[in-house]
Design a protein around this motif. Structure first.
Motif, mmCIF file in Angstrom:
data_model
loop_
_atom_site.group_PDB
_atom_site.id
_atom_site.type_symbol
_atom_site.label_atom_id
_atom_site.label_comp_id
_atom_site.label_asym_id
_atom_site.label_seq_id
_atom_site.Cartn_x
_atom_site.Cartn_y
_atom_site.Cartn_z
ATOM 1 N N PHE A 151 -5.065 3.789 2.458
ATOM 2 C CA PHE A 151 -5.413 4.973 3.252
ATOM 3 C C PHE A 151 -4.827 6.209 2.560
ATOM 4 N N TYR A 152 -5.597 7.287 2.563
ATOM 5 C CA TYR A 152 -5.105 8.564 2.028
ATOM 6 C C TYR A 152 -5.578 9.638 3.006
ATOM 7 N N VAL A 153 -4.660 10.475 3.465
ATOM 8 C CA VAL A 153 -5.027 11.487 4.468
ATOM 9 C C VAL A 153 -4.649 12.878 3.963
ATOM 10 N N PHE A 154 -5.471 13.857 4.293
ATOM 11 C CA PHE A 154 -5.087 15.239 3.974
ATOM 12 C C PHE A 154 -5.754 16.223 4.921
ATOM 13 N N SER A 155 -5.295 17.477 4.859
ATOM 14 C CA SER A 155 -5.776 18.550 5.740
ATOM 15 C C SER A 155 -6.574 19.560 4.937
ATOM 16 N N TRP B 264 -0.103 -3.025 3.616
ATOM 17 C CA TRP B 264 -1.044 -1.915 3.581
ATOM 18 C C TRP B 264 -0.270 -0.635 3.238
ATOM 19 N N VAL B 265 -0.928 0.269 2.518
ATOM 20 C CA VAL B 265 -0.244 1.495 2.086
ATOM 21 C C VAL B 265 -1.035 2.728 2.523
ATOM 22 N N LEU B 266 -0.341 3.635 3.207
ATOM 23 C CA LEU B 266 -0.930 4.935 3.563
ATOM 24 C C LEU B 266 -0.171 6.039 2.843
ATOM 25 N N ILE B 267 -0.914 6.939 2.218
ATOM 26 C CA ILE B 267 -0.284 8.082 1.549
ATOM 27 C C ILE B 267 -0.635 9.359 2.300
#
Ligand code: PMP
Length: 405
Positions: free
Chosen positions: A218-222, A195-198
């Motif tokens: 998964f991709y996360v940002f603020s 699994w890959v989270l950026i």
């Protein structure tokens, strides 16, 4: 569409501020960006006209708030090209998004499994995996950083194997500005089924984000780093994974049924949105992305590149200054040290001249150790910065150099 920086600046009221009689030169955009008037207005309008709790109200205000709140989710979905709106989970920011996934991961991994992060992480994308590994018995491996501030791709490939279950890396380094080859790195991890989270905290405002094209899980940002308020962020994840990922916070909204002894979980996205959400800031994030997406992306990138190229050229010709991080593909960040003084002194003396930069370890202590520096001075650029501001920065640095010499 052309890019008119003066017209852009007009939309940011804070840029009219003065600091001790000097015009504000805001070069701390990697820490947080300033907010255009339309985002401030969206927030004020929400609280002025339809503040209400979402999803459960049997009245007009609740309907309006729910509609605006869910419309913002659609804006985010389109912005990152997510396949499904229910894959967009509201969080408080990048840190929370990573913690949601790390919390689940710690329950899914066991001894013998391996997690890969990198030597250029913000602590949010490192300490979380350390903790998940400690809790599960998995092993954490890290990709080394080259002298230029790039991820060593050969070493990365050597770390990947059939035990690799999870890989996390930043889209863009907050401390160096390095833009990582996220699509290629994701493809390599996928060869082993990981699994890959950026961590997109620094990516979302500078790079085109297409989660389907990248191929990550998964991709996360603020929000606050992309012209929206603080306290709101996004976790995007593949529905097929999030539907079965261990739940994070429990409470209202995230449940389907509750008995005195048991509960079942709501569908996505609510499964991960326990409690009253941050409605106003989500709506303002939607407005920020609507505003940002209406700009000519290529022109924005070209402008930000011109700022960094010019700053780099001046830095390279500045006696006593060393740039930390010379990646071929960089955006937004000039990190440096000076022979004459500690980064904290540089920051202090620039502030006296109205220039806001950041100094310190940038929440990336292992990276600072890698480069043998206690910290750096970091000027970080945004679309509203100008070449004149770069000149002002270097004129001020000349004064700093003579003051510290
Ligand atoms: N990762 C990176 C690369 C960042 O730059 C930041 C913020 N400096 C974070 C994670 C954490 O973001 P937040 O504090 O908004 O949760």
């Amino acid at each position: 569409m052309s890019f008119d920086v003066a017209a852009i600046r007009e939309q940011f009221p804070i840029l009219k501020r003065e600091i001790d009689g000097n015009p504000l030169v805001y070069l701390d955009n990697a820490a947080t960006t300033q907010k255009p008037q339309c985002v401030i207005d969206a927030l004020v309008d929400y609280y002025t006209t339809c503040n209400s709790n979402v999803h459960r109200g049997a009245h007009r205000l609740a309907d309006e708030a729910t509609r605006r709140f869910e419309a913002a989710r659609d804006i985010v979905k389109d912005f990152i090209h997510a396949p499904k709106r229910e894959e967009v989970i509201w969080t408080t920011g990048t840190t929370e998004g990573i913690n949601i996934i790390a919390n689940g991961l710690s329950q899914l991994l066991s001894t013998g499994d391996e997690v890969i992060a990198t030597g250029m992480e913000h602590h949010a994308n490192l300490v979380t995996w350390q903790q998940a590994c400690k809790a599960s018995g998995a092993t954490l491996k890290t990709v080394p950083v080259t002298d230029d501030g790039e991820l060593d791709q050969t070493a990365y490939e050597a770390l990947l194997n059939e035990r690799t279950k999870f890989v996390a890396f930043p889209h863009v380094s907050n401390a160096l500005g390095t833009v990582n080859p996220v699509k290629a790195m994701t493809a390599k991890a996928k060869e082993f089924g990981a699994w890959v989270l950026i961590d997109g905290a620094q990516g979302a405002a500078h790079c085109k984000v297409d989660v389907q094209d990248i191929g990550c899980d998964f991709y996360v940002f603020s929000g606050h780093k992309i012209y929206a308020p603080m306290g709101i962020g996004v976790l995007w994840g593949q529905a097929s994974l999030l539907e079965n990922w261990p739940v994070w916070r429990t409470g209202g909204e995230m449940i389907a049924t509750v008995t005195l002894q048991n509960a079942t979980w709501n569908v996505l996205p609510y499964r991960f949105e326990a409690g009253t959400p941050n409605v106003g800031d989500a709506i303002a994030l939607g407005e920020a992305i609507r505003w940002f997406s209406a700009l000519d992306h290529h022109a924005v990138v070209a402008h930000e590149k011109a700022l960094l190229d010019y700053a780099t050229e001046l830095a390279e010709n500045f006696d006593g200054l060393t740039i930390i991080g010379n990646a071929k593909h960089k955006i937004g960040v000039l990190s440096f040290v000076m022979d004459q003084g500690h980064p904290a002194d540089i920051g202090f003396l620039l502030d006296r001249q109205g220039i806001a930069i950041r100094t310190g370890d940038h929440c990336a202590q292992p990276l600072m150790t890698r480069f043998g520096v206690p910290g750096t001075a970091r000027a970080s650029f945004s679309l509203y910065n100008t070449l004149e501001e770069v000149d002002i920065l270097f004129a001020a640095l000349k004064k700093v150099r003579s003051m510290l010499a």
